[in-house]
Design a protein around this motif. Structure first.
Motif, PDB file in Angstrom:
ATOM      1  N   VAL A   1     109.778  -4.222  60.434  1.00 42.02           N
ATOM      2  CA  VAL A   1     109.273  -4.882  61.649  1.00 42.02           C
ATOM      3  C   VAL A   1     110.110  -4.479  62.857  1.00 42.02           C
ATOM      4  N   ASP A   2     111.432  -4.452  62.686  1.00 47.62           N
ATOM      5  CA  ASP A   2     112.316  -4.064  63.786  1.00 47.62           C
ATOM      6  C   ASP A   2     112.106  -2.601  64.175  1.00 47.62           C
TER       7      ASP A   2
ATOM      8  N   GLU B   1      99.798  -0.811  60.312  1.00 54.18           N
ATOM      9  CA  GLU B   1      99.626  -0.144  61.604  1.00 54.18           C
ATOM     10  C   GLU B   1      98.970   1.231  61.479  1.00 54.18           C
TER      11      GLU B   1
ATOM     12  N   TRP C   1     104.537  -3.156  56.087  1.00 51.27           N
ATOM     13  CA  TRP C   1     104.315  -3.410  57.518  1.00 51.27           C
ATOM     14  C   TRP C   1     103.895  -2.142  58.256  1.00 51.27           C
TER      15      TRP C   1
ATOM     16  N   ALA D   1     108.876  -2.266  66.106  1.00 49.94           N
ATOM     17  CA  ALA D   1     109.057  -2.792  67.459  1.00 49.94           C
ATOM     18  C   ALA D   1     109.821  -1.814  68.340  1.00 49.94           C
TER      19      ALA D   1
END
Length: 386
Positions: free
Chosen positions: A146-147, A340, A336, A150
């Protein structure tokens, strides 16, 4: 023109001992999630020394590195870097030098393989697609992907691939499957509050221990009736705490456990079902409670086209390399990325074929280092077939 696979084979012929040395160095110097500063710098230095341009992610852990054609599709290859908070009991000469921290999940191998693949691919005169290496922090904390996303790790990426060590698979074998290959994994913690009281008068208070027992058996039971059993959903408690003496109903108590499911569709609905069920089970007992539900990761769902490319890449290494595999009950935050962009994960055989099969997350886990070369060949073959 030298193909990516040919470049990888040539690189391995010249640098295999270095590849093994990198893995052993990383194994001896493990770092926990979000603390992989030295690991990040180790990877960045090797890439920079080869003339590449690694970019360390915000916070100083994890990095990306692009090379190959600037225009057209870019394929990402990802490796996780973090270790586990457990002692190393392998007895290997390269065993962890850090007390109670070890690479018991093979992330040292993942990192070394991606380094080797990156340097091998960068040595090829020409590549069919752009490449992005993603060295990811904190997979074990379920926050690293996730990091990284981002921070822009997927910007401009058309597909992404990863591999993971599989100690149930013999070295020289690589497995994958279409659809889900791992499971969703969430955590739940229930805290209960009661006025407390004497065990001779449970009717005058809220019997918190009885409430704990009700949830321990009731919540898994209700979930087994609310959720389609074909979705392989399992709820298991791992900790329960309340009280100190036999004749007093305590004022507080806690339960903690995990909920795993093979179905992404079920995973989306789980939190609401769990909260509703906990409230319904405790309502007749008048016990105040709070539910802390931590969403973990969805299943890794291998996309159709990416899985086809991955399968062809495995078969290109050798006729006997491709193996069957099943969906595991473990969670992996590689999922994750697949929320995307399309992608797929493979399982890399690391069992020597002799002796006991040491499972992941065990302090005695080690791998057959011949798998490192297979991993480099696989990642290069993926780029060749992209």
């Amino acid at each position: 023109m030298t193909s990516p696979s040919a470049a990888a084979n040539a690189w391995l012929g010249a640098h295999y001992d270095e590849l093994v040395g990198w893995r052993r160095h990383l194994h001896a110097h493990p770092e926990l999630g979000c603390q992989e500063f030295a690991t990040t710098q180790f990877a960045a230095s090797l890439l920079a020394d080869a003339g590449l341009n690694p970019k360390v992610l915000p916070g100083g852990t994890g990095l990306t590195c692009d090379f190959g054609p600037e225009h057209g599709p870019r394929v990402a290859l990802r490796a996780d870097m973090d270790a586990l908070p457990m002692a190393d009991r392998t007895g290997a000469p390269y065993a962890s030098l850090v007390p109670n921290i070890s690479h018991a999940c093979g992330h040292d191998a993942h990192t070394a393989i991606l380094l080797g693949a990156g340097l091998a691919l960068a040595s090829a005169p020409e590549l069919p697609v752009g490449v992005r290496l993603i060295f990811q922090a904190a997979e074990e904390l379920m926050s690293g992907a996730v990091d990284a996303i981002a921070a822009g790790a997927l910007t401009g990426v058309s597909r992404i691939y990863a591999l993971h060590c599989d100690p149930r698979l013999a070295v020289g074998k690589v497995a994958t499957r279409l659809g889900p290959i791992t499971s969703a994994a969430d955590q739940i913690e229930v805290t209960m509050h009661s006025p407390g009281g004497h065990t001779s008068r449970p009717h005058l208070t809220s019997d918190l221990v009885y409430g704990l027992g009700t949830l321990i058996t009731g919540l898994p039971g209700v979930l087994s009736r609310r959720i389609d059993p074909r979705n392989s959903t399992v709820m298991v408690w791992g900790a329960v705490n309340a009280g100190v003496v036999a004749n007093a109903i305590p004022q507080t108590g806690t339960l903690a456990g995990t909920i795993r499911t093979a179905s992404r569709e079920t995973w989306v609905t789980l939190e609401d079902i769990v909260r509703e069920t906990v409230t319904s089970l405790l309502a007749p007992l008048g016990i105040e409670h709070t539910v802390l539900y931590r969403r973990g990761v969805p299943p890794v769902v291998n996309e159709e086209v990416a899985t086809r490319i991955l399968t062809h890449a495995i078969e290109a290494i050798g006729r006997e390399v491709l193996a069957d595999t099943h969906q595991s009950g473990g969670g992996e935050d590689f999922s994750w990325y697949l929320e995307e962009v399309p992608g797929a994960m493979a399982r890399l055989g690391v069992w020597s074929g002799q002796g006991a099969q040491m499972d992941l997350h065990q302090p005695t886990f080690d791998l057959d280092e011949r798998a490192l070369g297979v991993g480099v060949q696989l990642l290069a073959s993926i780029i060749e077939h992209s």
